[in-house]
Design an enzyme around this catalytic site. Structure first.
Site, mmCIF file in Angstrom:
data_model
loop_
_atom_site.group_PDB
_atom_site.id
_atom_site.type_symbol
_atom_site.label_atom_id
_atom_site.label_comp_id
_atom_site.label_asym_id
_atom_site.label_seq_id
_atom_site.Cartn_x
_atom_site.Cartn_y
_atom_site.Cartn_z
ATOM 1 N N ASP A 51 0.850 -1.185 0.000
ATOM 2 C CA ASP A 51 0.000 0.000 0.000
ATOM 3 C C ASP A 51 0.896 1.249 0.000
ATOM 4 O O ASP A 51 1.906 1.300 0.689
ATOM 5 C CB ASP A 51 -0.897 -0.008 1.251
ATOM 6 C CG ASP A 51 -2.035 0.982 1.151
ATOM 7 O OD1 ASP A 51 -3.196 0.545 1.104
ATOM 8 O OD2 ASP A 51 -1.767 2.213 1.119
ATOM 9 N N GLN A 79 -14.428 2.564 2.121
ATOM 10 C CA GLN A 79 -13.767 2.225 0.850
ATOM 11 C C GLN A 79 -13.487 3.494 0.054
ATOM 12 O O GLN A 79 -14.361 4.360 -0.085
ATOM 13 C CB GLN A 79 -14.670 1.280 0.037
ATOM 14 C CG GLN A 79 -14.003 0.761 -1.229
ATOM 15 C CD GLN A 79 -14.854 -0.290 -1.943
ATOM 16 O OE1 GLN A 79 -15.982 -0.581 -1.543
ATOM 17 N NE2 GLN A 79 -14.299 -0.856 -3.001
ATOM 18 N N HIS A 103 -6.921 -5.745 2.295
ATOM 19 C CA HIS A 103 -5.785 -5.187 3.029
ATOM 20 C C HIS A 103 -5.172 -6.301 3.870
ATOM 21 O O HIS A 103 -5.892 -7.079 4.500
ATOM 22 C CB HIS A 103 -6.231 -4.091 3.993
ATOM 23 C CG HIS A 103 -6.801 -2.872 3.346
ATOM 24 N ND1 HIS A 103 -6.062 -1.730 3.137
ATOM 25 C CD2 HIS A 103 -8.041 -2.602 2.866
ATOM 26 C CE1 HIS A 103 -6.831 -0.806 2.580
ATOM 27 N NE2 HIS A 103 -8.041 -1.308 2.401
ATOM 28 N N HIS A 141 -10.376 -5.015 -3.019
ATOM 29 C CA HIS A 141 -9.019 -5.282 -2.534
ATOM 30 C C HIS A 141 -9.070 -5.752 -1.094
ATOM 31 O O HIS A 141 -9.959 -5.382 -0.327
ATOM 32 C CB HIS A 141 -8.126 -4.040 -2.662
ATOM 33 C CG HIS A 141 -8.715 -2.795 -2.084
ATOM 34 N ND1 HIS A 141 -9.646 -2.051 -2.758
ATOM 35 C CD2 HIS A 141 -8.522 -2.183 -0.891
ATOM 36 C CE1 HIS A 141 -10.008 -1.021 -2.006
ATOM 37 N NE2 HIS A 141 -9.343 -1.085 -0.864
HETATM 38 P P1 5GP Z 1 -9.739 1.497 0.779
HETATM 39 O O1 5GP Z 1 -9.820 2.740 1.616
HETATM 40 O O2 5GP Z 1 -10.465 1.660 -0.530
HETATM 41 O O3 5GP Z 1 -10.123 0.259 1.498
HETATM 42 O O4 5GP Z 1 -8.198 1.310 0.475
HETATM 43 C C1 5GP Z 1 -7.546 1.835 -0.629
HETATM 44 C C2 5GP Z 1 -6.077 1.713 -0.352
HETATM 45 O O5 5GP Z 1 -5.385 1.839 -1.570
HETATM 46 C C3 5GP Z 1 -5.545 2.815 0.576
HETATM 47 O O6 5GP Z 1 -4.926 2.180 1.689
HETATM 48 C C4 5GP Z 1 -4.550 3.578 -0.285
HETATM 49 O O7 5GP Z 1 -3.421 4.013 0.431
HETATM 50 C C5 5GP Z 1 -4.201 2.558 -1.361
HETATM 51 N N1 5GP Z 1 -3.860 3.113 -2.663
HETATM 52 C C6 5GP Z 1 -4.601 3.990 -3.387
HETATM 53 N N2 5GP Z 1 -4.019 4.241 -4.566
HETATM 54 C C7 5GP Z 1 -2.881 3.507 -4.601
HETATM 55 C C8 5GP Z 1 -1.854 3.350 -5.574
HETATM 56 O O8 5GP Z 1 -1.853 3.946 -6.648
HETATM 57 N N3 5GP Z 1 -0.832 2.508 -5.256
HETATM 58 C C9 5GP Z 1 -0.798 1.826 -4.068
HETATM 59 N N4 5GP Z 1 0.244 1.023 -3.877
HETATM 60 N N5 5GP Z 1 -1.757 1.937 -3.137
HETATM 61 C C10 5GP Z 1 -2.783 2.774 -3.390
#
Ligand code: 5GP
Ligand code: ZN
Length: 113
Positions: free
Chosen positions: A31, A93, A101, A99
């Site tokens: 991440d 999200q 984590h 995805h």
């Molecule tokens: P969510 O909040 O949708 O569950 O998690 C999205 C995750 O994706 C976040 O932890 C954020 O830091 C990560 N993330 C978003 N864009 C990118 C990216 O371009 N590259 C990487 N490696 N992580 C990303």
């Protein structure tokens, strides 16, 4: 594939990442904004907005295999780790491509915030 989806771009290698684990259907990578000493994401290569759109049983099984394999690759299995799937607004999200984590390297509080 969704044209504006950042994780589709990662899955299709249009945005390069260092894979922590990869198979035919999944890829795992760090991440970019880690919330723990180890914070990886496991994504299906096919675009599903949320966990609720995932209806393929082989991919459901494959997702668990990919999470297990990624946790092993990161040496998290002995100390333990947390797997989180955020779903839509109340789940927090932010990227609408399913995805998983994987968070590790420290004790995780419960309940989550
Ligand atoms: P969510 O909040 O949708 O569950 O998690 C999205 C995750 O994706 C976040 O932890 C954020 O830091 C990560 N993330 C978003 N864009 C990118 C990216 O371009 N590259 C990487 N490696 N992580 C990303
Ligand atoms: Zn996508």
């Amino acid at each position: 594939m969704s044209d504006n989806c950042i994780f589709c771009k990662i899955a299709s290698k249009r945005i390069p990442v260092e894979p922590l684990y990869e198979d035919e259907n999944f890829i795992a990578f760090h991440d970019m904004n880690p919330q723990a000493p180890v914070h990886a994401l496991v994504i299906p290569k096919t675009h599903f907005e949320t966990i609720m759109e995932l209806d393929d049983e082989a991919l459901m099984v494959g997702a668990f295999r990919a999470v297990q394999a990624t946790a092993k690759a990161l040496n998290l299995t002995e100390e333990g780790f947390r797997t989180v799937i955020n779903c839509r607004e109340n789940g927090g999200q932010t990227v609408y491509h399913l995805h998983f984590h994987i968070l590790g390297g420290r004790f995780m509080q419960w309940p989550p915030g």
